[in-house]
Every structure is written in structure tokens, then in C-alpha cells.
Design a protein around this motif. Structure first.
Motif, PDB file in Angstrom:
ATOM      1  N   ASP A 285     -11.454 -14.796   0.079  1.00 48.75           N
ATOM      2  CA  ASP A 285     -10.218 -14.061   0.352  1.00 48.75           C
ATOM      3  C   ASP A 285      -9.402 -14.757   1.437  1.00 48.75           C
ATOM      4  OD1 ASP A 285     -10.575 -12.072  -1.523  1.00 48.75           O
ATOM      5  OD2 ASP A 285     -11.574 -10.696  -0.135  1.00 48.75           O
ATOM      6  N   SER A 335       0.132  -9.330  -3.468  1.00 47.73           N
ATOM      7  CA  SER A 335       0.096  -8.923  -4.879  1.00 47.73           C
ATOM      8  C   SER A 335      -1.136  -9.504  -5.563  1.00 47.73           C
ATOM      9  CB  SER A 335       1.363  -9.390  -5.608  1.00 47.73           C
ATOM     10  OG  SER A 335       2.502  -8.721  -5.119  1.00 47.73           O
ATOM     11  N   GLY A 336      -1.849  -8.660  -6.314  1.00 52.41           N
ATOM     12  CA  GLY A 336      -2.969  -9.157  -7.098  1.00 52.41           C
ATOM     13  C   GLY A 336      -4.340  -8.748  -6.585  1.00 52.41           C
ATOM     14  N   TRP A 337      -4.418  -8.159  -5.396  1.00 47.69           N
ATOM     15  CA  TRP A 337      -5.701  -7.657  -4.902  1.00 47.69           C
ATOM     16  C   TRP A 337      -5.925  -6.235  -5.415  1.00 47.69           C
ATOM     17  CZ3 TRP A 337      -4.156 -11.662  -1.563  1.00 47.69           C
ATOM     18  CH2 TRP A 337      -5.174 -12.514  -1.128  1.00 47.69           C
ATOM     19  N   GLU A 338      -7.133  -5.956  -5.874  1.00 48.25           N
ATOM     20  CA  GLU A 338      -7.442  -4.607  -6.365  1.00 48.25           C
ATOM     21  C   GLU A 338      -7.436  -3.607  -5.219  1.00 48.25           C
ATOM     22  OE1 GLU A 338     -10.966  -2.180  -8.781  1.00 48.25           O
ATOM     23  OE2 GLU A 338     -11.045  -4.360  -8.606  1.00 48.25           O
ATOM     24  N   GLY A 375      -4.482  -1.710  -4.209  1.00 42.44           N
ATOM     25  CA  GLY A 375      -3.564  -2.843  -4.333  1.00 42.44           C
ATOM     26  C   GLY A 375      -2.594  -2.676  -5.487  1.00 42.44           C
ATOM     27  N   TRP A 376      -1.857  -3.723  -5.766  1.00 36.71           N
ATOM     28  CA  TRP A 376      -0.906  -3.725  -6.873  1.00 36.71           C
ATOM     29  C   TRP A 376      -0.911  -5.107  -7.509  1.00 36.71           C
ATOM     30  CZ3 TRP A 376       0.165  -3.628  -1.731  1.00 36.71           C
ATOM     31  CH2 TRP A 376       0.848  -4.713  -1.193  1.00 36.71           C
ATOM     32  N   SER A 377      -0.591  -5.156  -8.780  1.00 34.94           N
ATOM     33  CA  SER A 377      -0.630  -6.419  -9.508  1.00 34.94           C
ATOM     34  C   SER A 377       0.752  -6.995  -9.783  1.00 34.94           C
ATOM     35  CB  SER A 377      -1.370  -6.234 -10.840  1.00 34.94           C
ATOM     36  OG  SER A 377      -0.722  -5.241 -11.629  1.00 34.94           O
ATOM     37  N   GLU A 378       1.796  -6.174  -9.603  1.00 32.11           N
ATOM     38  CA  GLU A 378       3.152  -6.593  -9.958  1.00 32.11           C
ATOM     39  C   GLU A 378       3.687  -7.685  -9.015  1.00 32.11           C
ATOM     40  OE1 GLU A 378       2.830  -2.148 -10.957  1.00 32.11           O
ATOM     41  OE2 GLU A 378       2.105  -3.550  -9.416  1.00 32.11           O
ATOM     42  N   ASP A 379       4.522  -8.557  -9.565  1.00 29.72           N
ATOM     43  CA  ASP A 379       5.263  -9.540  -8.772  1.00 29.72           C
ATOM     44  C   ASP A 379       6.426  -8.811  -8.104  1.00 29.72           C
ATOM     45  OD1 ASP A 379       6.750 -11.603  -7.717  1.00 29.72           O
ATOM     46  OD2 ASP A 379       7.142 -12.608  -9.627  1.00 29.72           O
ATOM     47  N   ASN A 392       1.941   1.672  -5.153  1.00 32.63           N
ATOM     48  CA  ASN A 392       0.867   1.303  -4.222  1.00 32.63           C
ATOM     49  C   ASN A 392       1.375   0.392  -3.107  1.00 32.63           C
ATOM     50  OD1 ASN A 392      -0.909   2.811  -5.682  1.00 32.63           O
ATOM     51  ND2 ASN A 392      -2.006   1.088  -6.604  1.00 32.63           N
ATOM     52  N   CYS A 393       2.345  -0.421  -3.440  1.00 35.02           N
ATOM     53  CA  CYS A 393       2.944  -1.300  -2.432  1.00 35.02           C
ATOM     54  C   CYS A 393       3.709  -0.470  -1.403  1.00 35.02           C
ATOM     55  CB  CYS A 393       3.868  -2.292  -3.134  1.00 35.02           C
ATOM     56  SG  CYS A 393       4.583  -3.526  -2.039  1.00 35.02           S
TER      57      CYS A 393
END
Length: 427
Positions: A285, A335-338, A375-379, A392-393
Motif C-alpha cells: 500500500d 480511488s480504487g481502495w476497498e 473506499g470508492w472505485s470511480e475516477d 463514499n468519497c
């Protein structure tokens, strides 16, 4: 109209340059008030990267006048290298205005910085070797060289000779180095005298007059709260006061003239050099934060140590600096961390503390206590309003705001000048 201070709330490299650049077109003066070329501010404009080490990031503003205050220590070679570099890229700066009382970094300061750091071995501080500390030491010892001294050759010779009397004893007898010739230093410094003469001003008078006229003055600090000589993680600190109070002593503008203090905090935490860092990561990480965040020193190129957001680190900085707002940078990197850990306190000898440790001994054994946020996965790099961010952001930002006790008014979602989400007006 306001006097505005921008100050780092962690260990530097928070993205102060981006924040200042975002404000640059709304202000009339941008003032650097502390530090030297051991700092680096990076600004991206039209896909061009600009790195300033002495000039404030606001120098790229088309409307603001740049000022270097008395609290700054100046390497003249670096200053003119930066100005000439900007000129070759189409940005001609017919200022900055330079305080007559700012101190000058001489070549012997750089020599002493390097040899003493090597001599310290395992006890080294992790300086950049650019002569910052020895220059501030001379300032405090009242044997420093000031910009005004360049305009009086006889006085400059006298001061250089006096300073080298002691330094040559150290270099020759303790460090086994050659003696430095005073006249060689004098001639090198005098080579800048005529070029700098038109820029030398009574900066305190200029800035107070500007505020009297209703101008907006932005004070830009180098480094950050936790590198402050008084309030930082001593002795692993810089040699000046990058905190908000340093803006007053470093420019000659009184505290009653300051209307807003904007603290800059990265959405995670980084540090360069030696010293304590409770949330530092030594795993994948940490490497991911370093790689995706481009976490390498703008001045030294050294890889930055990386870790999760430490709320007590920012909370104490917001308190001591009297922050009215926080500008959160590099949120896009998360972005991209669970799940995203946030340090909400420390375990110190089995006892929970939610405030930053008071002593060096406590800090050395403090173990972070984490709260895990979804977390969130969106750009999010295209977001331009708070509503554009994923739920979540937004919740992450709101939780940080609760923990640090100061409103978050701006968010950086990418390196470019326009990749900013403004929640509240900053000017």
C-alpha cells in the motif's frame, strides 16, 4: 480585503503550490515568507510542469506581484536560475520584489551543511545540504549576510571575513577541510549586486501599503507545521517558522492584518528525510501511494515516505495555525481502495490518546489507531463540484472534516490547474 496565509499542515509536500496557483488570479501580491531552496512547489499549467524552489508558486499568476520576504534565506544562483528558466519557457518575471533584510546563503553555508551532516552519521537530521540551517544559524548569531549588504561592497567584505574567522577554524581543525578564501566569496556574491539592486525593497512597507489600499495579499509558506523549528517534530525539523505566525515575522505584516489561514493537507500523509512518522507504511500500500501519487521530492528527487491520513497530525496544525479552512489535495490518488484507513488516535503504552503526542518520547512509541472508511472505485479527476464526487468519497471528506475540526473548503482531484473542487470560496 484579506491577508491570506497558506500553510502546510503535515510534513510538507502537501500540494501548497497547487492551492496557491488556484488562488493566484484572485490576489494582487504573493509573498514567500520562510525557508529557502530546500523546498519545492510543483504547479502544472497546460500540461507543463513548473517547479519553484525559491519563488512562490504564485509567480505564475498573470496579475500578482511576487515578493520574497525577510524570513527567507536566498541562494542567489538558484534564484536567477529559476527566473531565467521561467523566461526561456515564456514566463518573464520583471519582479520579484526582494526584502532588503532577507539573508543570503553563501557557498560556505552549503559546505558546512554537507560536512556536518556527514559527521553526524546515524544522528543526521536528513537536511538537503543546501546551506539552509547554517544560514539561519548565522542569522541568529548575528553574523549573517543580508541582501542589503550586496549594495555595500566594503560592508560585505567585512561581514564575510568576520563570518569565516570561526568557520575556517571548524573546517580545518575539526572537519579536515581546506580554508575558504573570503575574497573569493565576496567577488562571487558581488557578481549579483547590480542585477538584484532594482528588486531590493522595504518589503514590510510595500505589503502594508498594499493592504492599506485594499489589495489582496497571499502569504505562501514553505515546508509545513510539523517541520517548524518550534512546533514540529524536533529535532527533525527545518530551521525556520513555516507556521502561520512565521508569515508575520517573515514579512513585517502584523497579525491583525490576516483574515484567513488556509491549511493544506494531503488526503494521505508523506514525509521526506528522517524523523517520526506514526502512520508510515512499509508494504505494498505504501509503495502504491508513492507510485500513483508521484511521491518524489520536487527539490531532491528523494522518494517520500508514505502512510495513511493522520487526523491528530492535521488537527494540531489546524489549531496552532488558527486555520479557517483546509484545502485537501490528491484525493484522486485514493480511488480504487476497498477500505481506507484513517488514523484517529494513538496507543501509547496501552493508553488511548486522540491528540498528537506532547513529547518526543511519547511520539516514538505511539502506535496509530485506525478507523476504516469505505473506499470508492470511480475516477474523480473530472469532478468540479462536491456533488460530482462518489458518496463514499464525500463521506471520507466529511469524516476528515469532523476529525480535524476545521471545514474543508477545497479539494484537489488531479495535478492540473483546473482539477479543483471548491466547496467554499477561499478569497
Amino acid at each position: 480585503m484579506p491577508g491570506i496565509i497558506v500553510v502546510g499542515t503535515q510534513w510538507g509536500d502537501e500540494g501548497k503550490g497547487k492551492a496557491v496557483d488556484a488562488l493566484g488570479e484572485s490576489v494582487d501580491y504573493v509573498v514567500r515568507y520562510s525557508g529557502g531552496n530546500n523546498a519545492g512547489h510543483t504547479v502544472v499549467v497546460n500540461d507543463q510542469k513548473f517547479i519553484m524552489h525559491l519563488l512562490p508558486a504564485g509567480v505564475l499568476s498573470k496579475t500578482a506581484t511576487t515578493v520574497i520576504g525577510n524570513g527567507v534565506v536566498i541562494d542567489l544562483e538558484v534564484l536567477y536560475h529559476e527566473l531565467d528558466g521561467l523566461a526561456t519557457r515564456g514566463t518573464v518575471v520583471d519582479h520579484p520584489l526582494i526584502s532588503a533584510n532577507a539573508h543570503i546563503i553563501a557557498p560556505y553555508h552549503q559546505t558546512l551543511d554537507k560536512v556536518t551532516e556527514r559527521f553526524a552519521g546515524k544522528k543526521r537530521i536528513g537536511t538537503t545540504g543546501r546551506g539552509i540551517g547554517p544560514t539561519y544559524s548565522d542569522k541568529i548569531n548575528r553574523i549573517g549576510l543580508r541582501v542589503a549588504d550586496l549594495l555595500d561592497a566594503d560592508l560585505l567584505r567585512e561581514k564575510v571575513a568576520a563570518s569565516l574567522e570561526q568557520k575556517n577554524q571548524l573546517l580545518v581543525k575539526l572537519y579536515n577541510r581546506r580554508e575558504i578564501e573570503a575574497e573569493q566569496i565576496v567577488e562571487q556574491l558581488l557578481g549579483y549586486a547590480e542585477r538584484i539592486r532594482p528588486h531590493v525593497v522595504d518589503a514590510a512597507r510595500v505589503l502594508n501599503d498594499a493592504l492599506d489600499e485594499g489589495k489582496v495579499v497571499l502569504f505562501e509558506g514553505a515546508q509545513a507545521h510539523h517541520l517548524d523549528i518550534d512546533h514540529g517534530t524536533y529535532p527533525y525539523v527545518t530551521s525556520s517558522n513555516p507556521t502561520a505566525g512565521g508569515a508575520c515575522t517573515g514579512t513585517g505584516v502584523g497579525p491583525t492584518r490576516i483574515d484567513r489561514v488556509i491549511g493544506i493537507a494531503k488526503a494521505y500523509t508523506t514525509r521526506v528525510g528522517e524523523g517520526p512518522f506514526p502512520t508510515e507504511l512499509f508494504d505494498a500500500d505504501g509503495e502504491r501511494l508513492r507510485t500513483e501519487g508521484g511521491e518524489y521530492g520536487a527539490t531532491t528527487g528523494r522518494p517520500r515516505r508514505c502512510g495513511w491520513f493522520d487526523a491528530p497530525v492535521v488537527e494540531v496544525a489546524a489549531t496552532v495555525n488558527g486555520c479557517t479552512d483546509i484545502f485537501l489535495t490528491k484525493l484522486d490518488i485514493l480511488s480504487g481502495w476497498e477500505k481506507i484507513p484513517v488514523c484517529v488516535g494513538y496507543d501509547i503504552n496501552g493508553e488511548r490518546s486522540e491528540v498528537f503526542p506532547m513529547t518526543q518520547s511519547q511520539l516514538a512509541i505511539a502506535t496509530p489507531v485506525y478507523e476504516y472508511l469505505p473506499g470508492w472505485s470511480e475516477d474523480i479527476s473530472a469532478a468540479r463540484s462536491f456533488a460530482d464526487l462518489p458518496v463514499n468519497c464525500r463521506d471520507y471528506v466529511k469524516r476528515l472534516e469532523e476529525l480535524i475540526g476545521c471545514r474543508i473548503s477545497g479539494i484537489g482531484v488531479g495535478p492540473a490547474r483546473d482539477q479543483v473542487v471548491l466547496i467554499n470560496d477561499l478569497v
